[in-house]
Design an enzyme around this catalytic site. Structure first.
Site, PDB file in Angstrom:
ATOM      1  N   CYS A   1      -6.088 123.403  10.148  1.00  0.00           N
ATOM      2  CA  CYS A   1      -5.612 122.915  11.441  1.00  0.00           C
ATOM      3  C   CYS A   1      -5.455 121.402  11.430  1.00  0.00           C
ATOM      4  CB  CYS A   1      -6.585 123.334  12.525  1.00  0.00           C
ATOM      5  SG  CYS A   1      -8.259 122.803  12.156  1.00  0.00           S
TER       6      CYS A   1
ATOM      7  N   ASN B   1      -8.519 130.741   8.209  1.00  0.00           N
ATOM      8  CA  ASN B   1      -8.097 129.714   7.245  1.00  0.00           C
ATOM      9  C   ASN B   1      -9.251 129.087   6.467  1.00  0.00           C
ATOM     10  OD1 ASN B   1      -8.791 128.460   9.721  1.00  0.00           O
ATOM     11  ND2 ASN B   1      -7.762 126.615   9.061  1.00  0.00           N
TER      12      ASN B   1
ATOM     13  N   GLY C   1      -8.999 129.237  16.813  1.00  0.00           N
ATOM     14  CA  GLY C   1      -7.868 130.079  16.440  1.00  0.00           C
ATOM     15  C   GLY C   1      -6.599 129.539  17.047  1.00  0.00           C
TER      16      GLY C   1
ATOM     17  N   GLU D   1     -16.768 120.094  19.590  1.00  0.00           N
ATOM     18  CA  GLU D   1     -17.848 120.665  18.801  1.00  0.00           C
ATOM     19  C   GLU D   1     -18.410 119.558  17.912  1.00  0.00           C
ATOM     20  OE1 GLU D   1     -16.157 124.125  16.860  1.00  0.00           O
ATOM     21  OE2 GLU D   1     -16.279 125.272  18.716  1.00  0.00           O
TER      22      GLU D   1
ATOM     23  N   THR E   1      -3.844 132.737  21.534  1.00  0.00           N
ATOM     24  CA  THR E   1      -5.076 133.519  21.692  1.00  0.00           C
ATOM     25  C   THR E   1      -6.062 132.771  22.602  1.00  0.00           C
ATOM     26  OG1 THR E   1      -4.742 134.178  19.396  1.00  0.00           O
ATOM     27  CG2 THR E   1      -6.799 134.848  20.413  1.00  0.00           C
TER      28      THR E   1
ATOM     29  N   GLU F   1     -11.026 125.635  20.208  1.00  0.00           N
ATOM     30  CA  GLU F   1     -10.482 124.789  19.135  1.00  0.00           C
ATOM     31  C   GLU F   1      -9.196 125.451  18.671  1.00  0.00           C
ATOM     32  OE1 GLU F   1     -11.738 121.954  18.179  1.00  0.00           O
ATOM     33  OE2 GLU F   1     -13.605 122.062  19.324  1.00  0.00           O
TER      34      GLU F   1
ATOM     35  N   THR G   1      -3.363 128.823  19.613  1.00  0.00           N
ATOM     36  CA  THR G   1      -3.286 128.384  21.017  1.00  0.00           C
ATOM     37  C   THR G   1      -2.999 129.570  21.939  1.00  0.00           C
ATOM     38  OG1 THR G   1      -2.705 126.129  20.446  1.00  0.00           O
ATOM     39  CG2 THR G   1      -1.945 126.909  22.592  1.00  0.00           C
TER      40      THR G   1
HETATM   41  P1  NAD Z   1      -5.818 133.894  15.903  1.00  0.00           P
HETATM   42  O1  NAD Z   1      -5.834 133.240  17.232  1.00  0.00           O
HETATM   43  O2  NAD Z   1      -4.805 134.915  15.607  1.00  0.00           O
HETATM   44  O3  NAD Z   1      -7.213 134.594  15.598  1.00  0.00           O
HETATM   45  C1  NAD Z   1      -8.454 133.896  15.669  1.00  0.00           C
HETATM   46  C2  NAD Z   1      -9.551 134.891  15.979  1.00  0.00           C
HETATM   47  O4  NAD Z   1      -9.339 135.416  17.295  1.00  0.00           O
HETATM   48  C3  NAD Z   1      -9.582 136.095  15.034  1.00  0.00           C
HETATM   49  O5  NAD Z   1     -10.919 136.442  14.776  1.00  0.00           O
HETATM   50  C4  NAD Z   1      -8.882 137.162  15.863  1.00  0.00           C
HETATM   51  O6  NAD Z   1      -9.247 138.467  15.501  1.00  0.00           O
HETATM   52  C5  NAD Z   1      -9.365 136.818  17.265  1.00  0.00           C
HETATM   53  N1  NAD Z   1      -8.532 137.334  18.355  1.00  0.00           N
HETATM   54  C6  NAD Z   1      -7.215 137.702  18.322  1.00  0.00           C
HETATM   55  N2  NAD Z   1      -6.822 138.149  19.527  1.00  0.00           N
HETATM   56  C7  NAD Z   1      -7.894 138.046  20.354  1.00  0.00           C
HETATM   57  C8  NAD Z   1      -8.113 138.324  21.732  1.00  0.00           C
HETATM   58  N3  NAD Z   1      -7.146 138.830  22.511  1.00  0.00           N
HETATM   59  N4  NAD Z   1      -9.324 138.090  22.259  1.00  0.00           N
HETATM   60  C9  NAD Z   1     -10.307 137.557  21.491  1.00  0.00           C
HETATM   61  N5  NAD Z   1     -10.171 137.287  20.182  1.00  0.00           N
HETATM   62  C10 NAD Z   1      -8.973 137.518  19.618  1.00  0.00           C
HETATM   63  O7  NAD Z   1      -5.759 132.698  14.857  1.00  0.00           O
HETATM   64  P2  NAD Z   1      -5.642 132.814  13.284  1.00  0.00           P
HETATM   65  O8  NAD Z   1      -4.230 133.205  12.961  1.00  0.00           O
HETATM   66  O9  NAD Z   1      -6.779 133.616  12.756  1.00  0.00           O
HETATM   67  O10 NAD Z   1      -5.915 131.302  12.846  1.00  0.00           O
HETATM   68  C11 NAD Z   1      -4.916 130.326  12.748  1.00  0.00           C
HETATM   69  C12 NAD Z   1      -4.937 129.432  13.968  1.00  0.00           C
HETATM   70  O11 NAD Z   1      -6.213 128.831  14.112  1.00  0.00           O
HETATM   71  C13 NAD Z   1      -3.974 128.275  13.852  1.00  0.00           C
HETATM   72  O12 NAD Z   1      -3.305 128.117  15.076  1.00  0.00           O
HETATM   73  C14 NAD Z   1      -4.866 127.071  13.595  1.00  0.00           C
HETATM   74  O13 NAD Z   1      -4.361 125.838  14.013  1.00  0.00           O
HETATM   75  C15 NAD Z   1      -6.066 127.449  14.379  1.00  0.00           C
HETATM   76  N6  NAD Z   1      -7.233 126.711  13.915  1.00  0.00           N
HETATM   77  C16 NAD Z   1      -7.741 125.716  14.721  1.00  0.00           C
HETATM   78  C17 NAD Z   1      -8.837 124.971  14.293  1.00  0.00           C
HETATM   79  C18 NAD Z   1      -9.431 123.885  15.134  1.00  0.00           C
HETATM   80  O14 NAD Z   1     -10.530 123.436  14.827  1.00  0.00           O
HETATM   81  N7  NAD Z   1      -8.770 123.432  16.176  1.00  0.00           N
HETATM   82  C19 NAD Z   1      -9.427 125.266  13.051  1.00  0.00           C
HETATM   83  C20 NAD Z   1      -8.873 126.273  12.278  1.00  0.00           C
HETATM   84  C21 NAD Z   1      -7.781 127.003  12.721  1.00  0.00           C
END
Ligand code: NAD
Length: 480
Positions: free
Chosen positions: A282, A150, A226, A461, A230, A248, A228
């Site tokens: 997020c 994002n 990423g 962080e 994952t 996060e 929750t």
């Molecule tokens: P995602 O969890 O699908 O992917 C995030 C990352 O994890 C990607 O690089 C992906 O390739 C990797 N990944 C996927 N499966 C994995 C596994 N089994 N092992 C290790 N890595 C793996 O998330 P997304 O769709 O890319 O992002 C959107 C999400 O991120 C939303 O839920 C959003 O709320 C969250 N987010 C949180 C914050 C925060 O600071 N809390 C900030 C931005 C986004």
């Protein structure tokens, strides 16, 4: 077609398996680049390179590392427009937003941690005239950093910068959905004087590359941003390996609007906190809770403002909302809008895909959507949608507002609008969230702790918290 390569041991290389993934431009739906489809072998090679590079990088000392990171910040800044164009093309976000927020913040992340490390203190604990303890904080070697789509470069550098400043080497994986700016940055590392192996960027799918980083026995710490689900998988794999984890995760952030707020300021900011980056931040507020005496006035004014937002070409100056990040994501968001209607929700504006013309006809656009008439327990108000969709709920008392605000499994950010100082403190204390913004949104000081409670994450962080995460504390006790 452009090929986006891994950065391993200072060299740009394809994946060892030779495979490629398509990278799409959300604005047009077209494939515009090929991404290295890496696997555990590429991660192994990156980890070996990182371990070889670690002693010299650490020995460079704070000043030496700081200087290299400042050079990298400078190079990104000098190419700000190129980075912004890439970020917009890759993610679908308005170019103006990438210019104003994403890329300047990536530069700021490097500058902030390159200088923060120069001021990172160690504590001492004196036991009268018996002994003295001091805390030695040392880098642990190789950090794993995994980031989402994002805010691609913004969040990627938010992890890499403190890890490197603290003296670690890094194996990092950007999202496969938005790898372009991480690739662009990898072409600058040599010029910046970052030695080979210090920063390794391995591209590819989460279940292959991300999982290999998480499970690697020579990576003792993982910083992940990423979803929750994952995050739970990463925690499951990492726990028996006793890795340090910073998670996060997702959110379902409430915006509490009390009748005594500054209405115009609240309205302007709430439009932004709902729909900036197509609602894919997020920290966006997705559940707007409004004191009943203000509800009708707010609803009418808000819906008028949202109807006036322009969804369109991310490259056009006048665009407020660009494309959402992928076809899958668009379909997921549209399915949630349908679900909301099935749950009894009334769509006040938006609610559908936006079909643009010409080259943008196959792009993934959604009209900003406002829904009312849903209770706190329905799925629409419980699950993260992560798109341009918000709900409105009225409340009668402060107690009810808090109970609605805290009624989800998430606890990342929250926003409070009021001019009552005493209420500000009461409500801020009672909100179950890692971040409370009062009469503002997304106002960020990089020194502050950043993170969530409940299913929004583990750890903090930012500032000193990030430098502590990326070091191990050792107490040295000397008898006097
Ligand atoms: P995602 O969890 O699908 O992917 C995030 C990352 O994890 C990607 O690089 C992906 O390739 C990797 N990944 C996927 N499966 C994995 C596994 N089994 N092992 C290790 N890595 C793996 O998330 P997304 O769709 O890319 O992002 C959107 C999400 O991120 C939303 O839920 C959003 O709320 C969250 N987010 C949180 C914050 C925060 O600071 N809390 C900030 C931005 C986004």
């Amino acid at each position: 077609m452009e090929q986006l390569l891994n950065l391993i041991d200072g060299e740009l290389r394809p994946a060892m398996g030779g495979g490629w993934l398509d990278v799409h431009a959300p604005a047009t739906g077209a494939v515009y680049a090929q991404l290295a489809d890496s696997d555990a072998r590429d991660v192994d090679m990156a980890v070996e390179a990182a371990h070889r590079a670690f002693p010299a990088w650490n020995a460079l000392g704070r000043e030496g590392r700081s200087a290299a990171l400042l050079r990298l910040a400078h190079l990104i800044e000098a190419d700000l427009d190129g980075f912004a164009q890439d970020e917009s093309r890759d993610n679908g976000k308005p170019l103006a937003l990438a210019r104003r927020v994403d890329i300047p913040r990536a530069v700021a992340n490097f500058r902030f941690f390159a200088t923060a490390i120069l001021h990172f203190p160690s504590e001492a604990h004196l036991m009268d005239d018996i002994a003295v303890n001091y805390t030695d904080r040392q880098p642990f070697g190789v950090a794993g950093c995994i980031s989402p789509w994002n805010l691609p470069l913004y969040l990627f550098t938010w992890k890499i910068a403190p890890a490197l400043a603290a003296g670690n080497c890094v194996v990092a994986k950007p999202s496969e959905v938005t790898p372009l700016t991480a690739y662009r940055m990898s072409t600058l590392c040599k010029v910046a004087g970052i030695p080979p192996g210090v920063l390794n960027i391995v591209h590819g799918l989460g279940p292959k590359v991300g999982a290999a980083i998480t499970a690697h026995p020579r990576i003792p710490a993982i910083s992940f941003t990423g979803g929750t689900r994952t995050g739970a998988e990463i925690a499951r794999v990492a726990a028996p390996l006793f890795k340090k984890l910073s998670l996060e995760l997702g959110g379902k952030n409430p915006v509490l609007v009390f009748a005594d707020c500054d209405f115009d300021d609240m309205l302007n900011t709430t439009v932004r906190s709902s729909f900036t980056n197509q609602g894919q931040i997020c920290l966006c507020g997705s559940r707007i809770l409004v004191e009943r005496s203000l509800y009708a006035r707010f609803r009418d004014a808000f819906v008028d403002r949202v109807r006036a937002l322009r969804v369109g070409d991310p490259g056009a100056e006048a665009t407020d909302l660009g494309a959402v990040v992928s076809k899958d994501h668009m379909e997921k968001v549209l399915a949630y809008i349908e679900l909301a209607q099935g749950e009894g929700g009334r769509v006040l504006c938006g609610g559908q895909r936006v079909q643009l013309d010409g080259a943008l006809a196959n792009g993934w656009y959604i009209a900003p959507t406002v829904i009312e008439n849903l209770g706190p327990q329905c799925r629409t108000n419980q699950e993260e949608i992560f798109g341009p969709v918000v709900t409105l709920q009225p409340f009668d008392t402060e107690e009810e507002a808090l109970s609605l605000a805290n009624a989800t499994p998430y606890g990342l950010a929250s926003v409070v609008w009021t001019s009552d100082v005493k209420r500000t403190h009461r409500v801020a204390r009672a909100l179950q969230a890692g971040i409370v913004w009062v009469n503002c949104w997304m106002l960020r000081d990089l020194r502050t702790p950043f993170g969530g409670v409940k299913q929004s994450g583990v750890g903090r962080e930012g500032g000193v918290d990030a430098l502590r995460f990326f070091t191990e504390a050792k107490n040295v006790c000397i008898k006097l």
